[in-house]
Scaffold this active site. Structure first.
Site, PDB file in Angstrom:
ATOM      1  N   HIS A   1      -1.445  73.619  27.633  1.00 60.35           N
ATOM      2  CA  HIS A   1      -1.121  74.725  26.217  1.00 60.35           C
ATOM      3  C   HIS A   1      -0.138  75.457  27.315  1.00 60.35           C
ATOM      4  CE1 HIS A   1      -2.560  72.108  23.274  1.00 60.35           C
ATOM      5  NE2 HIS A   1      -3.814  72.615  23.481  1.00 60.35           N
TER       6      HIS A   1
ATOM      7  N   HIS B   1     -15.261  62.883  25.934  1.00 55.65           N
ATOM      8  CA  HIS B   1     -16.140  63.743  25.533  1.00 55.65           C
ATOM      9  C   HIS B   1     -16.808  64.451  25.046  1.00 55.65           C
ATOM     10  CE1 HIS B   1     -13.224  64.887  22.845  1.00 55.65           C
ATOM     11  NE2 HIS B   1     -12.253  64.438  22.975  1.00 55.65           N
TER      12      HIS B   1
ATOM     13  N   PHE C   1      -0.886  64.022  29.107  1.00 53.24           N
ATOM     14  CA  PHE C   1       0.291  65.051  30.181  1.00 53.24           C
ATOM     15  C   PHE C   1       1.489  65.031  29.588  1.00 53.24           C
ATOM     16  CE2 PHE C   1      -0.849  62.717  34.430  1.00 53.24           C
ATOM     17  CZ  PHE C   1      -1.392  64.084  34.738  1.00 53.24           C
ATOM     18  N   ARG C   2       1.318  65.235  27.750  1.00 50.82           N
ATOM     19  CA  ARG C   2       2.674  65.761  26.729  1.00 50.82           C
ATOM     20  C   ARG C   2       3.965  65.423  26.987  1.00 50.82           C
ATOM     21  NH1 ARG C   2      -1.242  67.658  24.518  1.00 50.82           N
ATOM     22  NH2 ARG C   2      -2.669  69.355  24.695  1.00 50.82           N
TER      23      ARG C   2
ATOM     24  N   ASN D   1      -1.107  61.030  21.231  1.00 49.05           N
ATOM     25  CA  ASN D   1      -0.611  62.533  20.608  1.00 49.05           C
ATOM     26  C   ASN D   1       0.717  63.131  20.845  1.00 49.05           C
ATOM     27  OD1 ASN D   1      -2.402  63.405  22.891  1.00 49.05           O
ATOM     28  ND2 ASN D   1      -2.957  65.543  21.117  1.00 49.05           N
TER      29      ASN D   1
ATOM     30  N   ASP E   1      -9.976  65.759  29.779  1.00 54.36           N
ATOM     31  CA  ASP E   1      -9.096  65.327  28.952  1.00 54.36           C
ATOM     32  C   ASP E   1      -9.032  66.814  29.055  1.00 54.36           C
ATOM     33  OD1 ASP E   1      -8.985  66.034  26.391  1.00 54.36           O
ATOM     34  OD2 ASP E   1     -10.437  66.966  25.968  1.00 54.36           O
TER      35      ASP E   1
ATOM     36  N   HIS F   1      -9.227  60.679  31.273  1.00 51.49           N
ATOM     37  CA  HIS F   1      -8.610  60.747  29.445  1.00 51.49           C
ATOM     38  C   HIS F   1      -7.626  62.091  29.859  1.00 51.49           C
ATOM     39  CE1 HIS F   1     -10.186  62.831  25.467  1.00 51.49           C
ATOM     40  NE2 HIS F   1      -8.711  63.079  25.383  1.00 51.49           N
TER      41      HIS F   1
ATOM     42  N   HIS G   1     -11.680  60.217  19.313  1.00 50.41           N
ATOM     43  CA  HIS G   1     -12.409  62.066  19.440  1.00 50.41           C
ATOM     44  C   HIS G   1     -12.977  61.792  18.064  1.00 50.41           C
ATOM     45  CE1 HIS G   1     -11.827  66.160  19.972  1.00 50.41           C
ATOM     46  NE2 HIS G   1     -12.261  66.146  18.803  1.00 50.41           N
TER      47      HIS G   1
HETATM   48  C1  NCD Z   1      -6.148  67.615  22.747  1.00 53.90           C
HETATM   49  C2  NCD Z   1      -4.867  67.996  23.008  1.00 53.90           C
HETATM   50  O1  NCD Z   1      -4.717  69.362  22.983  1.00 53.90           O
HETATM   51  O2  NCD Z   1      -4.163  67.533  23.257  1.00 53.90           O
HETATM   52  N1  NCD Z   1      -7.216  69.553  22.862  1.00 53.90           N
HETATM   53  C3  NCD Z   1      -8.297  69.350  22.717  1.00 53.90           C
HETATM   54  O3  NCD Z   1      -8.713  70.652  22.238  1.00 53.90           O
HETATM   55  N2  NCD Z   1      -9.647  68.631  23.635  1.00 53.90           N
HETATM   56  C4  NCD Z   1      -6.272  66.691  22.161  1.00 53.90           C
HETATM   57  C5  NCD Z   1      -8.122  66.046  21.768  1.00 53.90           C
HETATM   58  O4  NCD Z   1      -8.142  65.877  22.700  1.00 53.90           O
HETATM   59  O5  NCD Z   1      -8.664  66.498  20.494  1.00 53.90           O
HETATM   60 ZN    ZN Z   2      -7.515  64.684  24.727  1.00 55.58          ZN
HETATM   61 ZN    ZN Z   3     -10.289  64.380  21.657  1.00 55.15          ZN
END
Ligand code: NCD
Ligand code: ZN
Ligand code: ZN
Length: 445
Positions: free
Chosen positions: A314, A238, A69-70, A100, A310, A66, A185
């Site tokens: 940011h 998670h 890497f954006r 995502n 996870d 999980h 999720h």
């Molecule tokens: C994740 C994200 O920033 O992509 N954020 C988070 O709080 N875990 C998205 C996600 O896994 O829910």
């Molecule tokens: Zn996530």
């Molecule tokens: Zn999540």
């Protein structure tokens, strides 16, 4: 010496005097590899390149199921050059990356375009998830060979990825046919909206009240029933609360349900979040001491099968905004193992459980055949750790592009010394020393 081939020549790489996990036990052996595969396990093996592991512990390279890497779309937060080096720093040689992105990864076209970018920069092996959306039924069967699994969002991570009941059902049916895992999720969108109305003064200290344990448990209940009716394999990502664990426990026996836990849910409580601020704003929210204790108990009792980071970075600037605007998510791929080794040193968890939850079980659950254990023919992926070495988590020492950690200043005992990907020493004592092109473990054939 035992080798698969019984060869009498010097192996390309030999790890000497390793304390390692071999066939259910911790043993002291030499491990030989050539052409990126393990080909010898035994005593007194000689090699061209030798790494003496005396006094150190050798894990198979860890698998983090999980990460975010954006790429594409949020390269200012993270990218694969940074993210995969951060993984190597954390002893992780394989990551499964979430869909995502922008554009979101919902079909073959977006998946293949993402892969083109990823394969240029990845220096760990990887798999890519497909997001569940209304499109899922129109996708070709060949897709199953390209993806790590299907990701289902039950709360609004971002628009199209919020899966309605109908999409959930389709996703499970599809996953069953493709023999893929549905990773979920689980937070209930309606409950979040209702809770938001209840709490007028919003701030980081009520994040866990808006996204409360009931919110997670409701979503888990719904998803368990969809999974059961289709027999698809469900991985609840998670998990964060005692209530959710109680919902899941009766289903674990089926062998078709698993759940993962993150280090932030294991090491922090809502009280820490109030002190740390938005850097610890994450979904599902970090809950109470009671929940944290239940997570540790479930981890020890093997109800929880996976530890996943996870890793959701940011920028600091984004995190410094007001609570309501600041995005949720925190980085974690390079601190996961050091935190767990520290927990081992404190007597919270055994080395065997760390090995199972970070190596063996992720490989088994997601069907990553060549990884997750030390055995003949497996990829020569290793994470060599010094259980005694002390370190402090400092943002300057991190490789993630976001450049911060919610665990900044934590003093830990236990440290990743070296990470080897398919026979190549890539990370050594604080530096990336070489890199190998990361491969898609689901490969496409
Ligand atoms: C994740 C994200 O920033 O992509 N954020 C988070 O709080 N875990 C998205 C996600 O896994 O829910
Ligand atoms: Zn996530
Ligand atoms: Zn999540």
């Amino acid at each position: 010496m035992i080798t698969q081939h019984g060869l009498g020549y010097d192996m390309a790489l030999v790890l000497k005097n390793c304390k390692t996990f071999y066939r259910g036990k911790i043993r002291c052996v030499d491990i030989a590899s050539d052409y990126g595969k393990i080909i010898g396990i035994g005593k007194r093996i000689s090699g061209t390149e030798v790494i003496n592991c005396k006094g150190l512990l050798v894990f198979p390279g860890l698998i983090d199921v999980h990460v975010h890497f954006r790429v594409p779309g949020a390269e200012h937060k993270e990218d694969w050059k940074h993210g995969s080096r951060a993984a190597l720093h954390g002893g992780i040689t394989c990551v499964l990356d979430m869909p995502n992105n922008n554009p979101q990864i919902l079909d073959e076209k977006s998946l293949l375009e993402k892969k083109k970018i990823v394969e240029k920069d990845a220096c760990v092996d990887y798999g890519l998830y497909l997001g569940a959306s209304a499109k899922i039924n129109s996708l070709g069967e060949g897709l199953s060979k390209q993806i790590a699994g299907i990701k289902l969002y039950m709360s609004s991570a971002s628009g199209e990825l919020l899966a309605t009941g109908k999409i959930q059902k389709m996703a499970f049916e599809r996953a069953f046919r493709m023999r893929k895992v549905v990773a979920v999720h689980a937070e209930d969108e309606d409950r979040i909206r209702d809770n938001e109305k209840k709490f007028k003064d919003k701030g980081i200290s009520i994040h866990h009240k808006i996204r409360d344990d009931t919110c997670e448990a409701i979503a888990i209940e719904k998803v368990l029933s969809s999974a059961k009716s289709t027999s698809a394999f469900l991985h609840v990502c998670h998990i964060s609360s005692k209530m959710s664990l109680e919902k899941i426990k009766p289903f674990l026996k089926s062998g078709k349900v698993s759940c993962g836990v993150t280090p932030h849910h294991l090491f922090l409580t809502e009280k820490d979040v109030a002190k740390i601020g938005n850097k610890a704003k994450v979904n599902p929210s970090i809950k109470t001491k009671k929940d944290r204790s239940a997570l540790w108990a479930a981890l020890k009792a093997s109800y929880i099968k996976v530890i996943e980071s996870d890793h959701a970075p940011h920028t600091l600037e984004e995190k410094n905004a007001d609570y309501e605007i600041a995005p949720s998510g925190l980085p974690g791929v390079e601190t996961l193992l050091p935190l767990m080794l520290n927990a081992y040193n404190k007597g919270f968890i055994s080395l065997k459980r760390i090995f199972e939850c970070c190596c063996q079980n992720p490989a088994k659950i997601f069907g990553i055949k060549n990884k997750g254990s030390i055995d003949f023919g497996k990829d020569a992926d290793f994470c060599i750790v010094n259980l005694k070495r002390k370190q402090e988590i400092k943002s300057e020492g991190l490789f993630s592009k976001c450049g911060w950690s919610a665990f900044e200043g934590w003093k830990l005992t236990g440290c990743v010394e070296k990470t080897i990907l398919r026979g190549v020493l890539c990370y050594d004592s604080g530096s990336i020393v070489d890199s190998k092109k990361g491969l898609d473990v689901f490969g496409g054939d």
